[in-house]
Motif scaffolding. Structure first.
Motif, PDB file in Angstrom:
ATOM      1  N   GLN A  83       0.881  -1.167   0.000  1.00 34.86           N
ATOM      2  CA  GLN A  83       0.000   0.000   0.000  1.00 34.86           C
ATOM      3  C   GLN A  83       0.916   1.214   0.000  1.00 34.86           C
ATOM      4  OE1 GLN A  83      -3.567   0.011   0.149  1.00 34.86           O
ATOM      5  NE2 GLN A  83      -3.227   2.188  -0.248  1.00 34.86           N
ATOM      6  N   VAL A  84       0.874   1.988  -1.030  1.00 32.68           N
ATOM      7  CA  VAL A  84       1.837   3.086  -1.179  1.00 32.68           C
ATOM      8  C   VAL A  84       1.440   4.270  -0.293  1.00 32.68           C
ATOM      9  CG1 VAL A  84       2.930   4.625  -2.841  1.00 32.68           C
ATOM     10  CG2 VAL A  84       2.184   2.374  -3.563  1.00 32.68           C
ATOM     11  N   SER A  85       2.441   4.890   0.327  1.00 28.87           N
ATOM     12  CA  SER A  85       2.160   6.064   1.163  1.00 28.87           C
ATOM     13  C   SER A  85       2.256   7.344   0.319  1.00 28.87           C
ATOM     14  CB  SER A  85       3.185   6.142   2.294  1.00 28.87           C
ATOM     15  OG  SER A  85       4.462   6.398   1.746  1.00 28.87           O
ATOM     16  N   GLU A  86       1.627   8.387   0.804  1.00 33.32           N
ATOM     17  CA  GLU A  86       1.703   9.678   0.105  1.00 33.32           C
ATOM     18  C   GLU A  86       3.136  10.184   0.073  1.00 33.32           C
ATOM     19  OE1 GLU A  86      -1.154  12.680   1.092  1.00 33.32           O
ATOM     20  OE2 GLU A  86      -2.782  11.221   1.256  1.00 33.32           O
ATOM     21  N   GLU A  87       3.867   9.862   1.133  1.00 30.30           N
ATOM     22  CA  GLU A  87       5.272  10.280   1.216  1.00 30.30           C
ATOM     23  C   GLU A  87       6.100   9.645   0.095  1.00 30.30           C
ATOM     24  OE1 GLU A  87       7.046  12.318   2.823  1.00 30.30           O
ATOM     25  OE2 GLU A  87       9.040  11.510   2.383  1.00 30.30           O
ATOM     26  N   SER A  90       5.137  11.194  -3.233  1.00 33.19           N
ATOM     27  CA  SER A  90       5.632  12.560  -3.475  1.00 33.19           C
ATOM     28  C   SER A  90       7.098  12.520  -3.918  1.00 33.19           C
ATOM     29  CB  SER A  90       5.443  13.441  -2.242  1.00 33.19           C
ATOM     30  OG  SER A  90       6.273  12.970  -1.218  1.00 33.19           O
ATOM     31  N   GLN A  91       7.830  11.495  -3.462  1.00 31.56           N
ATOM     32  CA  GLN A  91       9.222  11.368  -3.931  1.00 31.56           C
ATOM     33  C   GLN A  91       9.260  10.737  -5.323  1.00 31.56           C
ATOM     34  OE1 GLN A  91      12.113   9.995  -0.910  1.00 31.56           O
ATOM     35  NE2 GLN A  91      10.375  10.051   0.485  1.00 31.56           N
ATOM     36  N   HIS A  92       8.415   9.720  -5.491  1.00 31.03           N
ATOM     37  CA  HIS A  92       8.380   9.029  -6.787  1.00 31.03           C
ATOM     38  C   HIS A  92       7.975   9.995  -7.908  1.00 31.03           C
ATOM     39  CE1 HIS A  92       7.725   5.740  -9.624  1.00 31.03           C
ATOM     40  NE2 HIS A  92       6.558   6.286  -9.915  1.00 31.03           N
ATOM     41  N   LEU A 105      -4.045  12.091  -8.783  1.00 26.98           N
ATOM     42  CA  LEU A 105      -3.073  11.008  -8.993  1.00 26.98           C
ATOM     43  C   LEU A 105      -2.747  10.317  -7.655  1.00 26.98           C
ATOM     44  CD1 LEU A 105      -0.984   9.527 -10.848  1.00 26.98           C
ATOM     45  CD2 LEU A 105       0.597  11.436 -10.421  1.00 26.98           C
ATOM     46  N   VAL A 106      -2.583  11.113  -6.611  1.00 24.66           N
ATOM     47  CA  VAL A 106      -2.297  10.543  -5.286  1.00 24.66           C
ATOM     48  C   VAL A 106      -3.497   9.721  -4.795  1.00 24.66           C
ATOM     49  CG1 VAL A 106      -1.855  11.098  -2.853  1.00 24.66           C
ATOM     50  CG2 VAL A 106      -0.626  12.319  -4.656  1.00 24.66           C
ATOM     51  N   GLU A 170      14.294   5.369  -8.692  1.00 22.74           N
ATOM     52  CA  GLU A 170      13.027   4.763  -8.277  1.00 22.74           C
ATOM     53  C   GLU A 170      13.251   3.405  -7.595  1.00 22.74           C
ATOM     54  OE1 GLU A 170      10.692   4.702 -11.865  1.00 22.74           O
ATOM     55  OE2 GLU A 170      10.507   6.882 -11.913  1.00 22.74           O
ATOM     56  N   ILE A 171      14.193   2.621  -8.124  1.00 24.48           N
ATOM     57  CA  ILE A 171      14.464   1.309  -7.506  1.00 24.48           C
ATOM     58  C   ILE A 171      14.944   1.518  -6.073  1.00 24.48           C
ATOM     59  CG2 ILE A 171      15.990  -0.714  -7.580  1.00 24.48           C
ATOM     60  CD1 ILE A 171      15.789  -0.464 -10.708  1.00 24.48           C
TER      61      ILE A 171
END
Ligand code: DAT
Ligand code: MG
Length: 194
Positions: A83-87, A90-92, A105-106, A170-171
């Motif tokens: 489950q992806v976090s907003e944090e 925002s970096q991705h 998008l978020v 990204e990796i």
């Protein structure tokens, strides 16, 4: 004949470390190398981050997307569902935070689980962008992931890194080094020169 001898060895003598060594010695080294994990692969080849977005996961497209990368000849070296976090997002998507569509998008990217993968192989960054297709599915040719499975830019099923530098960044953002597996794929020399 060789295989028969190897198979019957344990029946003829008690199994011991020496027996194991004998068996290994009887196998051609090349066969064993194919199945060894964590061996010293000479050069780690190019890698990219591919992520099945929440719409792709909900629509049970994960298997079909993995299949396309396997079929092409790329090697899976990392895989996780999260489950992806907003944090993290925002970096991705650091280059998109000022875009008018960023908040939707978020919402979309955090609406359900994502399956993130690292794929390795010759020219994988560029080739996977071609396999995934343009950002807007309306412009994506049939045969691409987005062209086959999606309609609208806001629900385009999959992420693929767009450059070597982007892929590395990204990796590192999505995976820890220990979660990536170095392994030898037995058909590596059939799909690539080196
Ligand atoms: P890509 O995913 O092809 O690398 P991108 O990095 O420009 O494209 O954008 C990241 C994601 O943001 C994209 O997959 C979907 C969303 N997006 C981009 N442009 C959009 C737009 N005009 N409206 C809505 N969502 C958009
Ligand atoms: Mg992008």
């Amino acid at each position: 004949m060789l295989l028969q001898r190897v198979m019957f060895l344990p029946l003829l003598s008690p199994w011991s470390r020496q027996t194991t060594r004998n068996v290994i010695a009887r196998f051609p080294a090349v066969q064993l190398a194919h199945f060894r994990s964590n061996s010293s692969v000479a050069n780690v080849k190019e890698r990219t981050l591919i992520a099945v977005k929440p719409d792709g996961v909900q629509r049970r497209l994960v298997g079909q997307i993995i299949r396309r990368f396997e079929r092409r000849g790329f090697k899976l070296v990392g895989l996780k569902m999260l489950q992806v976090s907003e944090e993290l997002l925002s970096q991705h998507y650091c280059q998109l935070t000022q875009k008018p569509f960023y908040s939707s998008l978020v919402d979309y990217m955090t609406s359900g689980p994502v399956v993130a993968m690292v794929w390795e192989g010759h020219n994988v960054v560029q080739s996977s962008r071609v396999m995934v297709g343009p950002t807007n599915p309306a412009a994506a040719p049939a045969g691409t992931v987005r062209g086959d499975f999606s309609l609208h830019v806001s629900r385009n099923v999959v992420h693929a890194s767009d450059s070597l530098e982007g892929a590395q960044r990204e990796i590192e953002l999505w995976f820890q080094g220990k979660d990536l597996v170095k392994w030898d794929c037995w058909d590596q020399t059939l799909t690539c020169e080196k």
